[in-house]
Design a protein around this motif. Sequence first.
Motif, PDB file in Angstrom:
ATOM      1  N   ARG A  18       0.906  -1.092  -0.130  1.00  0.00           N
ATOM      2  CA  ARG A  18       0.071  -0.036  -0.099  1.00  0.00           C
ATOM      3  C   ARG A  18       0.773   1.394  -0.049  1.00  0.00           C
ATOM      4  O   ARG A  18       0.449   2.118  -0.780  1.00  0.00           O
ATOM      5  N   GLY A  21       2.582   1.461  -3.241  1.00  0.00           N
ATOM      6  CA  GLY A  21       1.898   1.660  -4.197  1.00  0.00           C
ATOM      7  C   GLY A  21       1.477   3.303  -4.236  1.00  0.00           C
ATOM      8  O   GLY A  21       1.544   3.861  -5.216  1.00  0.00           O
ATOM      9  N   LEU A  22       1.171   3.807  -2.934  1.00  0.00           N
ATOM     10  CA  LEU A  22       0.973   5.342  -2.761  1.00  0.00           C
ATOM     11  C   LEU A  22       2.196   6.369  -3.228  1.00  0.00           C
ATOM     12  O   LEU A  22       1.816   6.995  -4.146  1.00  0.00           O
ATOM     13  N   ARG A  24       4.285   5.434  -5.653  1.00  0.00           N
ATOM     14  CA  ARG A  24       4.347   5.309  -7.185  1.00  0.00           C
ATOM     15  C   ARG A  24       3.325   6.025  -7.669  1.00  0.00           C
ATOM     16  O   ARG A  24       3.304   6.829  -8.627  1.00  0.00           O
ATOM     17  N   ARG A  25       2.271   5.845  -7.256  1.00  0.00           N
ATOM     18  CA  ARG A  25       0.937   6.623  -7.839  1.00  0.00           C
ATOM     19  C   ARG A  25       0.706   8.102  -7.715  1.00  0.00           C
ATOM     20  O   ARG A  25       0.594   8.740  -8.621  1.00  0.00           O
ATOM     21  N   LYS A  66      -3.816   8.780   5.274  1.00  0.00           N
ATOM     22  CA  LYS A  66      -4.982   8.620   4.725  1.00  0.00           C
ATOM     23  C   LYS A  66      -5.111   6.789   4.868  1.00  0.00           C
ATOM     24  O   LYS A  66      -6.100   6.633   4.657  1.00  0.00           O
ATOM     25  N   VAL A  68      -5.453   3.406   5.997  1.00  0.00           N
ATOM     26  CA  VAL A  68      -5.958   3.048   7.305  1.00  0.00           C
ATOM     27  C   VAL A  68      -4.856   2.405   8.107  1.00  0.00           C
ATOM     28  O   VAL A  68      -5.066   2.580   9.414  1.00  0.00           O
TER      29      VAL A  68
ATOM     30  N   TYR B  89     -14.319   5.587  -6.223  1.00  0.00           N
ATOM     31  CA  TYR B  89     -12.998   6.188  -5.423  1.00  0.00           C
ATOM     32  C   TYR B  89     -13.096   7.643  -5.791  1.00  0.00           C
ATOM     33  O   TYR B  89     -12.806   8.596  -5.044  1.00  0.00           O
ATOM     34  N   LEU B 122      -5.751  -1.971  -5.444  1.00  0.00           N
ATOM     35  CA  LEU B 122      -4.781  -1.192  -4.599  1.00  0.00           C
ATOM     36  C   LEU B 122      -4.862   0.228  -4.533  1.00  0.00           C
ATOM     37  O   LEU B 122      -5.288   1.017  -3.661  1.00  0.00           O
ATOM     38  N   PRO B 123      -4.557   0.627  -5.526  1.00  0.00           N
ATOM     39  CA  PRO B 123      -4.521   2.295  -5.834  1.00  0.00           C
ATOM     40  C   PRO B 123      -5.841   2.862  -5.839  1.00  0.00           C
ATOM     41  O   PRO B 123      -5.821   4.212  -5.938  1.00  0.00           O
ATOM     42  N   LYS B 126     -10.202   2.878  -0.763  1.00  0.00           N
ATOM     43  CA  LYS B 126     -10.103   3.413   0.479  1.00  0.00           C
ATOM     44  C   LYS B 126      -9.243   2.435   1.137  1.00  0.00           C
ATOM     45  O   LYS B 126      -8.367   2.910   2.088  1.00  0.00           O
ATOM     46  N   HIS B 127      -9.888   1.315   1.275  1.00  0.00           N
ATOM     47  CA  HIS B 127      -9.043   0.241   2.148  1.00  0.00           C
ATOM     48  C   HIS B 127      -9.541  -1.241   1.161  1.00  0.00           C
ATOM     49  O   HIS B 127     -10.584  -1.285   0.588  1.00  0.00           O
ATOM     50  N   SER B 128      -8.849  -1.881   1.772  1.00  0.00           N
ATOM     51  CA  SER B 128      -9.423  -3.438   1.265  1.00  0.00           C
ATOM     52  C   SER B 128      -8.687  -4.567   2.196  1.00  0.00           C
ATOM     53  O   SER B 128      -7.845  -4.529   2.810  1.00  0.00           O
ATOM     54  N   TYR B 129      -9.372  -5.595   1.955  1.00  0.00           N
ATOM     55  CA  TYR B 129      -8.993  -6.824   2.892  1.00  0.00           C
ATOM     56  C   TYR B 129      -8.883  -8.315   1.943  1.00  0.00           C
ATOM     57  O   TYR B 129      -9.894  -8.342   0.904  1.00  0.00           O
ATOM     58  N   ILE B 147     -15.322   2.021   7.288  1.00  0.00           N
ATOM     59  CA  ILE B 147     -14.399   2.743   6.727  1.00  0.00           C
ATOM     60  C   ILE B 147     -15.049   3.507   5.485  1.00  0.00           C
ATOM     61  O   ILE B 147     -14.741   4.709   5.221  1.00  0.00           O
TER      62      ILE B 147
END
Lengths: 161, 567
Positions: A18, A21-22, A24-25, A66, A68, B89, B122-123, B126-129, B147
């Motif tokens: 995450r 990725g952040l 990079r993005r 941001k 989580v 998103y 992923l990008p 807001k969140h993922s599992y 969330i």
Amino acid sequence: MKHTLSVLVENKPGVLARIAGLFRRRGFNIDSLAVAPTEDTRYSRMTIVVDLEGKPLEQVTKQLHKLVNVIKVSDLKPSEALERELALIKVGATTPNRAQIIEIVDIFRAKIIDVSRTTLTVEVTGTADKIDAITNLLKPFGIKEIARTGKVALTRGSKEQ
Amino acid sequence: MKLTGAAALVKTLEKEGVEVIFGIPGGATLPFYDALKDSEKIHHILMRHEQCAAHAADGYARASGKVGTCSATSGPGATNLVTGIVNAYMDSIPILAITGQVPSKVIGTDAFQEADTTGITLPAVKHSYLVTDAKEIPRIVKEAFYIALNGRPGPVVIDIPRDVLQTEIDYYYPDEVDLPGFKPTLKGHAKQIKLALKEMLNAKRPVIFAGGGIITSGASKELLEFAELMNIPVAYTLMGKGAFPEIHKLSLGMIGMHGTKCGNYAVTESDLLIGIGVRFDDRATGRLDRFAPHAKIIHIDIDPAEIGKNVPIDIPIVGDAKTILKQFLEAAKKMITKESINQKEEWHKKIKDWKKKYPLTYPQDNALRPQYVVEQIYELTKDKKTIITTGVGQNQMWAAQYYKVTKPRTFISSGGLGTMGFGLPAAIGAQVASPDSLVIDIDGDGSIQMVSQDLATAVYNNLPIKIVILNNGYLGMVRQWQQLFYKKRYMAVDLAVGTPDFVKLADAYGAVGIRVTKKKEVKSALEEAFKTPKTVLIDVWIEREENVFPMVPAGAALDEIIGGLEK
């Protein structure tokens, strides 16, 4: 301009992806990154050196916040932080120059951790500058391989991040 | 109580108040669908494409303010959801996507219908599992809803391997969530509120710039009250349509690329810009270095990362729009003076002149123009409980310009991502969320063809949505740009050849199809459609090369707005 960020994150699968990725993005460059669990294994500390290339630091820290899984983000100022890096340097060594290499290693308070007929492997800890300096001095002997950890850092004194 | 992971999932969804899931089952979600069969509370709507499932959940969320839930199987099912997830998103819409995954032990082996769903999304979440332990399902589902909805809303993905769905657990429902890294700020900083208010009182040419955040936060009432109290005009973004009554005298209209001249000029000449729940998107701001060049800028947003991202901010206030507007109202009642109101009068006069001089207009002739169609829709429905959804492109902009929205959550459009095909599935979601509303999808022939298979969903669920296709046989917005900026070298924009007969298409799906080819037929066709309690598709053959004006060319400043007739 480079900044060192200390990022406290939940020690969960996928958190590194995450964060990477952040970066990079959003177009920020990671210069180095070190990560391991903290004293409380529910959390990990990431030390990220980011090359901002003129972008505001604030965007990076706010975007990180941001996520989580991110608990805390601190921008470590060099004057207030203890920063160390570790490097393993494998240098070509022959009988005539072995002594010279050992002398350099001593000056830098580094350690020789492996010896072979043709090489010496040096372990050195310190600031990035120190590691750059010893690397430079060892270059003439022929550096075979280097592994650097990237920076880890904490704030000085009793202050917590 | 012993339950399988799948049954625990369904039970927790029920507890979170889920009433409907838009989805398509598959191999990996078989256990979930088996458990869903026993649910008395959750209604499943079988879509015809997963992208539409995500958009329907999105439309449901926008219309209701609740989390919209969609579901897809592993691999292609999940990848088909991706556009819908990114769409949610970009517009900060709370949706939950539940995806099946191949069994845990084969993850990473390129198994049949395996895709790295959490990685791919992923990008844009807001969140993922990725659930690895069935015991975690109740906690994860509860967290996901929390969330998705709190702070700045957004999509959450829960990816569940098939074997996890089949594992038996002792069911529990967690009473609260524990998320140390997720604590949105709601209340505005008192000192900043005071500072901002002082600027507003002293300003001579202030403009409130309202965005989707007002709608998300449910702050429309407070915004109206505050704007009236302070005597400050209100401009808004596309996402902010519905945040403020468009027919109100303080309304400046939508600003941006296809905004009103009045709105764009007002922002440019303002001495104070008060952004609330906006993100200063390029389509709204035009050229950034000439955006509101004379103004001090106050920015109120729940997402600190939006503040200062595109535009330097003089007074930032982090928090929830409704909470902060209430704080403003309370403080303003003490601080407001007659003088602060009066000194804005000249500004209002100027705005009145702009409005008079530069109304939204189009040629009043016998041609069947799209603006006329939207105006007629507006006239026929303005007193009814109506929800408008749109495709993306010219149809969307004509809808935005000519349909005057007065209530929040009644104009539903893909703003940030600009997803063609959004209109129909969003209308399905909105109609499910609000059965007693007249739901109208104002769409384009290009957009609708990206999702027309889901006409089936509308028809078999007896959803009486009205689909008005502004049919020009073109990818109209692209054609407009080719005309204006590429010397009319039309390339790959002509849809006239190959486009189906939409009336027959409607008929094939069991919907009612009506064709309109003349201006004088528009009103009666719409009237007929609106009183037909069925899915109706109205294929309106509009002027083929009508353009959307006014327009700020890409990269130009807001006051470099072109086109539109002067009165």
